[in-house]
Design an enzyme around this catalytic site. Structure first.
Site, PDB file in Angstrom:
ATOM      1  CB  ALA A  13      -0.924   0.025   1.070  1.00 45.70           C
ATOM      2  NE  ARG A  18      12.708   7.434   1.789  1.00 43.53           N
ATOM      3  CZ  ARG A  18      13.331   6.692   2.494  1.00 43.53           C
ATOM      4  NH1 ARG A  18      14.522   6.695   2.564  1.00 43.53           N
ATOM      5  NH2 ARG A  18      12.713   5.672   3.135  1.00 43.53           N
ATOM      6  CE  LYS A  25       7.686   1.395  -1.369  1.00 48.58           C
ATOM      7  NZ  LYS A  25       8.269   1.569  -0.123  1.00 48.58           N
ATOM      8  CD  GLN A  78      -2.890   1.336   5.410  1.00 46.97           C
ATOM      9  OE1 GLN A  78      -1.874   1.023   4.517  1.00 46.97           O
ATOM     10  NE2 GLN A  78      -2.590   1.304   6.467  1.00 46.97           N
ATOM     11  CE1 TYR A 106       5.719  -4.371   6.112  1.00 48.06           C
ATOM     12  CE2 TYR A 106       6.708  -6.625   6.497  1.00 48.06           C
ATOM     13  CZ  TYR A 106       6.036  -5.438   7.051  1.00 48.06           C
ATOM     14  OH  TYR A 106       5.594  -5.361   8.417  1.00 48.06           O
ATOM     15  CG  ASP A 108       8.706  -2.251   0.390  1.00 46.01           C
ATOM     16  OD1 ASP A 108       8.714  -3.064   1.089  1.00 46.01           O
ATOM     17  OD2 ASP A 108       8.603  -0.760   0.824  1.00 46.01           O
ATOM     18  CD  GLU A 159      10.493   0.991  14.964  1.00 51.16           C
ATOM     19  OE1 GLU A 159      11.409   1.455  14.065  1.00 51.16           O
ATOM     20  OE2 GLU A 159       9.782   0.051  14.781  1.00 51.16           O
ATOM     21  NE  ARG A 320      12.846  -6.721 -32.670  1.00 52.08           N
ATOM     22  CZ  ARG A 320      11.854  -6.469 -33.239  1.00 52.08           C
ATOM     23  NH1 ARG A 320      10.785  -5.964 -32.392  1.00 52.08           N
ATOM     24  NH2 ARG A 320      11.864  -6.406 -34.648  1.00 52.08           N
ATOM     25  CE1 TYR A 353      14.050  -8.085 -37.547  1.00 49.77           C
ATOM     26  CE2 TYR A 353      12.956  -7.812 -39.632  1.00 49.77           C
ATOM     27  CZ  TYR A 353      12.904  -7.934 -38.318  1.00 49.77           C
ATOM     28  OH  TYR A 353      11.672  -8.015 -37.684  1.00 49.77           O
TER      29      TYR A 353
END
Length: 453
Positions: A13, A18, A25, A78, A106, A108, A159, A320, A353
């Protein structure tokens, strides 16, 4: 106690301010795949009965990506960013009535390994009420510290902004990942308060709340590199480097030769067989399979292709989507292949090609050949038969077929089918003008001298 049924909550969420990006993210890529995809793949390896992705910032985009990655994933939102405990609470309805344990991951943090999650499950099965994943940080600055009691269990998480000098010296840090009984987890979250400076509900508070109720929390420790969370472009680069280092080591251990490992870049799904040889500065995009004994020479860029046993590719080749290279085929320098099947033993030596084509076994494609596959609206296919020989600088205007053992003269523009065994020549007849080259050059030199004077 045996391992319980498992539910997994993936927190995805965060806004990631940053990152300075319009892209959520968790959708930034590591090894060619969104970070969320890495996390869901690790989650899937734990064989959960349910996986819930909690979204917030960029919810619609993240939810669409989650469904593409795993159609069976459940989604929860959330609505306001009110901390990690609140984000976990958002998944409560999706897991209503779920038995067993719940693991919190998480979106991230893409580098955690399935083996680590198994170790956490084992610790939970052995009797711990809550299991927290920790790591020994080389530099613990900024992390929450894990404070152990005399019996080795976790008593609280502090913390850094609230830590005294003695606590800041602790190097055992919190990753945020934890597992607990599902009912226990949501009961503890209900007791979390937002009486802090940010007025947020912190998941870490459940440890101290649990301890006050006599619950036992154990710490499982993993390498620091696994716990890396991505909050900035710099973090993303570090995570990419860690991912590449991990895959390089795995490839070497699996019997793949990397002549300059630090220069080779892999995608999340690159598959390479034993005794393959990968030269320097090769980049693998998504969807590449290389069979045993194949060789990829320096400076190739490959994506969505399959390379069979004994084939040789490069240097400086580009594949490709849909390039399927047959056994013992040889693809040389500055060759681009897309949407084409290249037969066993075929040779495309250099500067060509080949797009939307079928090239038969043992065919030879001369330098400078192109398949003209696009008319500005539609793509068309070229068929080149077995043992055909395409002369250098040929242009094959699709749709067209060059038959088995047929040939095209160098410099030809082929617009019609060439039957098996025929030679096709499609170019203007050469005309020589005796002495004209000398006379023309003399005239041009005289003109140049006159202008200089």
């Amino acid at each position: 106690m045996g391992q319980s049924a498992l539910s997994i909550i993936v927190l995805a969420a965060g806004a990631g301010t940053r990152m300075r990006s319009a892209l959520p993210k968790v959708l930034h890529r590591i090894g060619g795949a969104p970070m969320l995809q890495h996390v869901l793949a690790t989650a899937a390896a734990a064989r959960p009965s349910a996986t819930v992705v909690v979204t917030g910032h960029g919810a619609m985009e993240v939810e669409a990506a989650a469904r593409r990655i795993d159609a069976g994933v459940q989604l929860a939102r959330q609505e306001e960013p009110r901390g990690t405990a609140d984000a976990v609470r958002a998944a409560a309805d999706a897991l209503a009535g779920a038995a067993g344990d719940t693991l919190v991951l998480y979106g991230d943090a893409p580098l955690i390994q399935a083996e680590t999650l198994m170790e956490m499950q084992a610790a939970r099965a052995a009797g711990a009420d809550i299991v927290v994943l920790g790591f020994e940080a080389a530099d613990p600055t900024g992390y929450g510290r894990l404070i152990l009691g005399e019996d080795g269990t976790l008593s609280r998480i502090v913390e850094e902004r609230e830590a005294d000098a003695e606590t800041r010296a602790v190097r055992l840090c919190n990753s945020g990942v934890l597992i607990a009984g599902t009912e226990t987890l949501f009961d503890l979250i209900a007791a979390v308060r937002d009486d802090n400076a940010k007025k947020e509900f912190y998941l870490t508070d459940i440890i101290e709340i649990g301890a006050s109720h006599g619950l036992r929390t154990q710490v499982v420790i993993c390498p620091e590199a696994e716990t890396l969370g991505v909050n900035s472009r710099a973090d993303l680069a570090v995570a990419e480097a860690a991912f590449q280092a991990r895959v390089r080591d795995a490839m070497l251990a699996a019997g793949v030769t990397l002549t300059a490992p630090e220069t080779v870049f892999f995608a999340h799904d690159t598959a390479i067989g034993e005794d393959a040889v990968i030269g320097p500065h090769v980049v693998f995009g998504p969807g590449v399979q290389v069979a045993r004994g194949a060789e990829i020479r320096a400076f190739c860029h490959l994506e969505h292709c399959a390379i069979a046993e004994g084939a040789t590719v490069g240097p400086f080749a580009r594949f490709r989507g849909g390039a399927d290279i047959g056994r013992d085929a040889k693809i040389g320098n500055f060759v681009e292949i897309k949407g084409s099947d290249i037969g066993q033993g075929a040779k495309i030596g250099h500067l060509s090609y080949v797009g939307d084509a079928t090239v038969g076994e043992e065919a030879n494609i001369g330098a400078g050949t192109i398949t003209c596959n696009y008319d500005g609206v539609f793509k068309h296919r070229t068929e080149i038969g077995a043992r055909a020989f395409i002369g250098s600088n040929s242009a094959l205007v699709a749709p067209v077929r060059v038959g088995e053992e047929a040939m095209t003269g160098s410099g030809s523009v082929i617009t019609q089918d060439v039957p098996d065994g025929d030679l096709a020549i499609a170019r203007g007849r050469q005309s020589n003008k005796p002495g004209l080259a000398r006379r023309l050059m003399a005239r041009l030199r005289a003109m140049k001298q006159g202008k200089a004077g």
